[in-house]
Design a protein around this motif. Structure first.
Motif, short mmCIF file in Angstrom:
data_model
loop_
_atom_site.label_atom_id
_atom_site.label_comp_id
_atom_site.label_asym_id
_atom_site.label_seq_id
_atom_site.Cartn_x
_atom_site.Cartn_y
_atom_site.Cartn_z
N LEU A 108 0.81 -1.23 0.00
CA LEU A 108 0.00 0.00 0.00
C LEU A 108 0.84 1.28 0.00
O LEU A 108 0.29 2.37 -0.07
CB LEU A 108 -0.98 0.00 1.18
N GLY A 109 2.16 1.13 0.08
CA GLY A 109 3.02 2.30 -0.12
C GLY A 109 3.37 3.08 1.12
O GLY A 109 3.94 4.17 1.02
N GLY A 110 3.02 2.57 2.30
CA GLY A 110 3.41 3.24 3.53
C GLY A 110 2.34 4.18 4.08
O GLY A 110 1.30 4.42 3.47
N GLU A 111 2.62 4.71 5.26
CA GLU A 111 1.62 5.45 6.01
C GLU A 111 1.19 6.75 5.32
O GLU A 111 0.01 7.12 5.36
CB GLU A 111 2.15 5.76 7.42
N GLU A 112 2.12 7.45 4.69
CA GLU A 112 1.75 8.71 4.05
C GLU A 112 0.77 8.48 2.91
O GLU A 112 -0.23 9.20 2.77
CB GLU A 112 3.00 9.43 3.53
N ARG A 113 1.05 7.47 2.08
CA ARG A 113 0.13 7.19 0.96
C ARG A 113 -1.22 6.70 1.47
O ARG A 113 -2.27 7.07 0.93
CB ARG A 113 0.75 6.17 0.01
N ILE A 114 -1.22 5.84 2.49
CA ILE A 114 -2.48 5.36 3.05
C ILE A 114 -3.31 6.53 3.55
O ILE A 114 -4.53 6.60 3.34
CB ILE A 114 -2.21 4.33 4.18
N GLN A 115 -2.65 7.49 4.21
CA GLN A 115 -3.36 8.67 4.70
C GLN A 115 -3.94 9.49 3.54
O GLN A 115 -5.08 9.96 3.60
CB GLN A 115 -2.42 9.54 5.53
#
Length: 215
Positions: free
Chosen positions: A112-119
């Motif tokens: 999913l590309g990490g926390e920044e992208r998920i946010q």
């Protein structure tokens, strides 16, 4: 970004209900999963690991394999009961080997590309939902394993109820095109919708971009 809040003790995460009927939003977006919601091909990475490069080979597998090696995970081909799909058995085995916490970490980081992208995606899904738009995921992979992956993002539960995470085994249309089947399934899900949009990386004619950036 703060970690998602856990459900209260004794409570269960309910992703079983979706808006339907006359009260359902009249704009509807169907999303592919692999390389549309994810940044790497979840299905093919696991398929290559389980079945070997002679069956499946994908450039995204290098990152997945490096993550497994770093965490000392040796994913073996599972014994598959007659009633199961090998992908389901493989994801279940991986979940057990890693444990729930590490499996969620892997999904969020590798796919999913990490926390920044998920946010970023969470904010986009929220905005579209507030605008009266609802979502479905329609995958050419296996819907149940997509649902397993979505357990890693509890902040998305309200956007993707389990009855709107689908694969092509649910298609009633005899068309050869995968995207054609997805489009027809999307229409069947919301026959009265005034606007239907299918978002799929295989439809792209230029450089692929994150769905949260340009829809």
């Amino acid at each position: 970004m703060a970690a998602p809040e856990a459900a209260p003790e004794g409570a269960s995460r309910d992703r079983s209900r979706s808006p339907r009927g006359s009260g359902a939003p009249d704009s509807f977006i169907g999303l592919d999963f692999d390389c549309t919601i994810t940044i790497r091909h979840y299905y093919k990475c696991i398929a290559e690991k389980l079945l070997g490069k002679q069956v499946f080979s994908h450039p995204h597998s290098a990152v997945f394999n490096a993550w497994l090696k770093r965490h000392r995970v040796n994913l073996e081909v599972p014994e598959v009961p007659d009633s199961d799909h090998w992908m389901v058995s493989g994801v279940e085995r991986l979940t057990k080997q890693l444990g729930e916490k590490k499996f969620k970490e892997m999904i969020r980081e590798v796919f999913l590309g990490g926390e920044e992208r998920i946010q970023e995606l969470t904010e986009w899904f929220t905005k579209k939902t507030n605008d009266g738009i609802s979502f479905a995921i329609i995958t050419a992979g296996v819907a149940s394993t997509v649902s397993m992956a979505l357990e890693a993002v509890p902040e998305w539960d309200r956007f993707f109820p389990t009855d709107l995470v689908l694969d092509l085994s649910g298609s009633r249309h005899q068309v050869l095109s995968v995207t054609g089947q997805k489009a027809l399934m999307l229409r069947d899900l919301r026959p009265t919708a005034t606007r239907l949009v299918l978002v799929d990386d295989s439809l792209s004619v230029g450089p692929r971009s994150k769905p949260g950036k340009h829809l």
